[in-house]
Design an enzyme around this catalytic site. Structure first.
Site, short mmCIF file in Angstrom:
data_model
loop_
_atom_site.label_atom_id
_atom_site.label_comp_id
_atom_site.label_asym_id
_atom_site.label_seq_id
_atom_site.Cartn_x
_atom_site.Cartn_y
_atom_site.Cartn_z
N GLU A 75 0.80 -1.22 0.00
CA GLU A 75 0.00 0.00 0.00
C GLU A 75 0.84 1.27 0.00
O GLU A 75 0.35 2.35 0.34
CB GLU A 75 -0.97 -0.03 1.18
CG GLU A 75 -1.95 -1.19 1.06
CD GLU A 75 -2.98 -1.25 2.16
OE1 GLU A 75 -2.91 -0.41 3.08
OE2 GLU A 75 -3.84 -2.14 2.11
N LYS A 88 -15.67 -1.34 2.53
CA LYS A 88 -14.98 -1.78 1.32
C LYS A 88 -16.02 -2.32 0.35
O LYS A 88 -16.69 -3.32 0.66
CB LYS A 88 -13.96 -2.88 1.64
CG LYS A 88 -12.81 -2.44 2.52
CD LYS A 88 -11.95 -3.64 2.89
CE LYS A 88 -10.70 -3.23 3.68
NZ LYS A 88 -9.94 -4.40 4.15
#
Length: 426
Positions: free
Chosen positions: A205, A335
């Site tokens: 990430e 999400k």
């Protein structure tokens, strides 16, 4: 509005080099849009099913040709001629077509790609930005970026158990200022790591992945970096964690910092961290099925810190309702690919907000250049967004979209800042 004329799909690559689904939608008025689906590394057991091909001779079994075929051969014909503005009807049609509880027949990755592409098409057809189309005229709050600048756990090959160590620029007056603070601290952290002879390699990430002696050592590095960048920890930049405890939970115990421990031990450990650092949010501190542990954790820390359920709730309104009834955690990570359609995502957000739970929009570790979640964060007034470090284009794409939205809103733009964390006292 305009009816759906055609739906197409293809296999593309995500930021980890794994295949994912991209969907294109064409409306009768000529509007054309596309959406790409993310994929997670640490996935909750209760997430909607991500359909992969399982052919070991192709992309190591991770191909998504079956999901692509589901879009082209089944979903597309089923929603052709439907009004793109009828999002709830379109999503319900796909869910019924799939016919399973977890979307395992057609694949949540197939359904989500279509769901998001349809929403984008409807917004474009209405000549509205996506955040305005989904959120209406009152959508004006820019979220606090939760910058994951040290990666551990399943996002990096190191000895650090906790998956994410985050910077939260809560004291900024605007989103753009907060992002700048985070970026400057990120670069200060890189300089510190170099001086200490530690790795500046990046995790999935975009955060650094140094091999440290302990999780506390990572927090100490962040405190040092905040100071080196010229900011005040707590007042201007706070800290956050994503523990992802399900990744190190097995047979009723947690393997944490080389020891087998229980939920009570972890609760005491994090209570000490909250007392020692300006730590304002902790995600997935316990296993997704450790409800009794969450009862105790929430009772001990729920009034002091944001407790975010990711694997615990998996953006599922039913799981969230169970948690609300039980009184565990006080925030939900959102999400879109955990549940598989936009309307179900919006339903989960609505339930959380009505119940006094905060909401955090989130990327996945396997991302694409798609920026839908940036618009969605503003549309639902989430107040917080997790989309990685200010590095790697698939992460920065979301931050850049938020900068565009802030400029588009002009004087109406409001930065959530400290107000997004009602339990935080500094």
């Amino acid at each position: 509005m305009a009816a759906i004329e055609a739906v197409n799909a293809r296999e593309i690559l995500d930021s980890r080099g794994n295949p994912t689904v991209e969907v294109e939608v064409l409306l009768e008025d000529g509007t054309f849009t596309r959406a790409a689906v993310p994929s997670g590394a640490s996935t909750g057991a209760f997430e909607a099913y991500e359909l992969r091909d399982g052919d070991a001779g192709r992309y190591l079994g991770k191909g998504v040709q079956k999901a692509v075929a589901a879009v082209v051969d089944e979903i597309g014909p089923a929603i052709q001629d439907l009004d793109a503005a009828d999002q709830r009807i379109i999503d319900a049609t796909m869910i019924e077509l799939d016919g399973t509880e977890n979307k395992s027949r057609l694949g949540a990755n197939a359904l989500l790609g279509v769901s998001l592409a349809v929403a984008k098409a409807a917004a474009d057809s209405a000549e509205l930005p996506l955040y305005r189309y989904l959120g209406g005229p009152n959508a004006h709050t820019l979220p606090v970026p939760m910058l994951n600048v040290i990666n551990g756990g399943s996002h990096a090959d190191t000895n650090v158990d906790i998956q994410e160590f985050m910077l939260l620029p809560v004291g900024a007056s605007t989103f753009s200022e907060g992002l700048r603070w985070g970026v400057e601290t990120y670069h200060a952290l890189k300089s510190l790591l170099k001086k200490k002879g530690l790795s500046t390699g990046l995790g999935d990430e975009g955060g650094f992945a140094p091999n440290l002696d302990s999780n506390r050592a990572a927090l100490d590095l962040l405190m040092e970096a905040i100071d080196a960048a010229g900011f005040t920890a707590g007042k201007q930049i706070a800290l956050g964690l994503d523990v992802a405890s399900s990744e190190f939970y097995s047979d009723g115990a947690y393997t944490f910092e080389g020891q087998k421990v229980d939920a009570a031990h972890l609760t005491a450990y994090f209570a000490d961290l909250v007392a020692s650092y300006p730590l304002i949010t902790i995600e997935d501190p316990l296993d997704e099925d450790d409800w009794a542990g969450y009862d105790h954790f929430t009772a001990e820390l729920g009034s002091k810190v944001q407790i975010v359920g990711d694997d615990l709730f998996v953006t599922n309104p039913k799981r969230l309702a169970d948690g609300i009834t039980r009184g565990v955690a006080n925030s939900i990570l959102v999400k879109v690919n955990q549940i598989g359609t936009l309307t179900e995502t919006l339903d989960a957000v609505s339930l959380a907000q009505r119940s006094g739970y905060t909401t955090v929009l989130s990327h996945r570790s396997g991302e694409t250049e798609d920026t839908t979640i940036a618009d969605l964060a503003v549309a639902v007034e989430a107040g917080q967004i997790k989309t990685g470090a200010p590095a790697r284009s698939e992460r920065v794409a979301k931050y850049n979209q938020l900068l565009r939205i802030e400029q588009d809103l002009g004087a109406a733009a409001v930065y959530a800042g400290r107000s997004a964390f009602p339990r935080f006292q500094a």
